[in-house]
Design an enzyme around this catalytic site. Sequence first.
Site, mmCIF file in Angstrom:
data_model
loop_
_atom_site.group_PDB
_atom_site.id
_atom_site.type_symbol
_atom_site.label_atom_id
_atom_site.label_comp_id
_atom_site.label_asym_id
_atom_site.label_seq_id
_atom_site.Cartn_x
_atom_site.Cartn_y
_atom_site.Cartn_z
ATOM 1 N N SER A 8 0.825 -1.209 0.000
ATOM 2 C CA SER A 8 0.000 0.000 0.000
ATOM 3 C C SER A 8 0.859 1.259 0.000
ATOM 4 O O SER A 8 2.021 1.246 0.414
ATOM 5 C CB SER A 8 -0.923 0.019 1.219
ATOM 6 O OG SER A 8 -1.679 -1.165 1.284
HETATM 7 N N1 SAH Z 1 -0.615 -5.111 3.922
HETATM 8 C C1 SAH Z 1 0.150 -5.392 2.734
HETATM 9 C C2 SAH Z 1 -0.519 -4.912 1.459
HETATM 10 C C3 SAH Z 1 -1.426 -5.883 1.040
HETATM 11 S S1 SAH Z 1 -2.167 -5.925 -0.536
HETATM 12 C C4 SAH Z 1 1.536 -4.801 2.809
HETATM 13 O O1 SAH Z 1 1.841 -4.061 3.752
HETATM 14 O O2 SAH Z 1 2.331 -5.089 1.910
HETATM 15 C C5 SAH Z 1 -3.470 -6.991 -0.003
HETATM 16 C C6 SAH Z 1 -3.053 -8.395 0.324
HETATM 17 O O3 SAH Z 1 -4.230 -9.080 0.771
HETATM 18 C C7 SAH Z 1 -2.552 -9.182 -0.871
HETATM 19 O O4 SAH Z 1 -1.305 -9.732 -0.580
HETATM 20 C C8 SAH Z 1 -3.605 -10.257 -1.066
HETATM 21 O O5 SAH Z 1 -3.087 -11.482 -1.543
HETATM 22 C C9 SAH Z 1 -4.158 -10.401 0.336
HETATM 23 N N2 SAH Z 1 -5.493 -10.994 0.417
HETATM 24 C C10 SAH Z 1 -6.523 -10.858 -0.451
HETATM 25 N N3 SAH Z 1 -7.584 -11.548 -0.017
HETATM 26 C C11 SAH Z 1 -7.232 -12.145 1.150
HETATM 27 C C12 SAH Z 1 -7.904 -12.991 2.069
HETATM 28 N N4 SAH Z 1 -9.159 -13.392 1.885
HETATM 29 N N5 SAH Z 1 -7.238 -13.397 3.173
HETATM 30 C C13 SAH Z 1 -5.941 -13.017 3.378
HETATM 31 N N6 SAH Z 1 -5.255 -12.226 2.545
HETATM 32 C C14 SAH Z 1 -5.887 -11.786 1.435
#
Ligand code: SAH
Length: 246
Positions: free
Chosen positions: A94
């Site tokens: 993000s």
């Molecule tokens: N917090 C992260 C950014 C994440 S982008 C950072 O600091 O880098 C969102 C993430 O959520 C992605 O890696 C995606 O694979 C994950 N995601 C999507 N759906 C999900 C779910 N149902 N459970 C767990 N993770 C999920």
Amino acid sequence: MHGPHRYTSLLLPLLCGLIFVGLCPPALADADRLAERRALVQSLRGVSPDLMIDDPRVRAALLAVPRHRFVPERLQAQAYLNKPLPIGYGQTISQPLIVALMTELAEVAPHHKVLEIGTGSGYQAAVLAELTDRVFSIEIITPLAHQAGNRLEVLGYHRIQTREGDGYYGWPEEAPFDRILVTAAAAHIPPPLIRQLRPGGRMVIPVGPRWGAQTLMLVQKDEAGETTTESLLPVRFVPLTRQPTD
Ligand code: SAH
């Protein structure tokens, strides 16, 4: 005697400097990038009068975490720009402003147990770990879950517990949580996460259609267990995906 002696006195500091650089490249590189982190954190304060990053603990956390270690090597030069970056598998780390804002809204105290959904690169989890020792994070994409787990270990964040799975269902074995941060956009607020929020708890979650108009929401559960939901601002997150259930 006079000539060579003067020469040596110049050479010695130079040699020491070279040895120092040779021995400590990562430390020096990180020290360099601290200046970039400072500039970034400073710039976040002025982005908008409604979005002040005011909490000194949040600012200190952002200064402490080397964001460049959480992005692919070819993108490290861009790590201290206020923008999201691709981390593979169609996912992104993000934008720093959003991480700062979500962390500030969560109001994490040192005794809090915090759940993050969407480990991704592990960056947000590391920022949270600067505020409390009890961070749990779930990632649905297997290689990202493994990479983030390893990265957090290497960087010394040993207390963060990561798990692979569908975060829609939360982490019932560890519930309740004082704070929950969801870093992928859900079509609705997952009821299991509301259940796993402790009375007095706060959840920050983007809600809205895939790739459409999404809103960052603050969910608060009062001591009686009643929840209230507040829409805060328009955002754009990758979608919360679901594991096939057959
Ligand atoms: N917090 C992260 C950014 C994440 S982008 C950072 O600091 O880098 C969102 C993430 O959520 C992605 O890696 C995606 O694979 C994950 N995601 C999507 N759906 C999900 C779910 N149902 N459970 C767990 N993770 C999920």
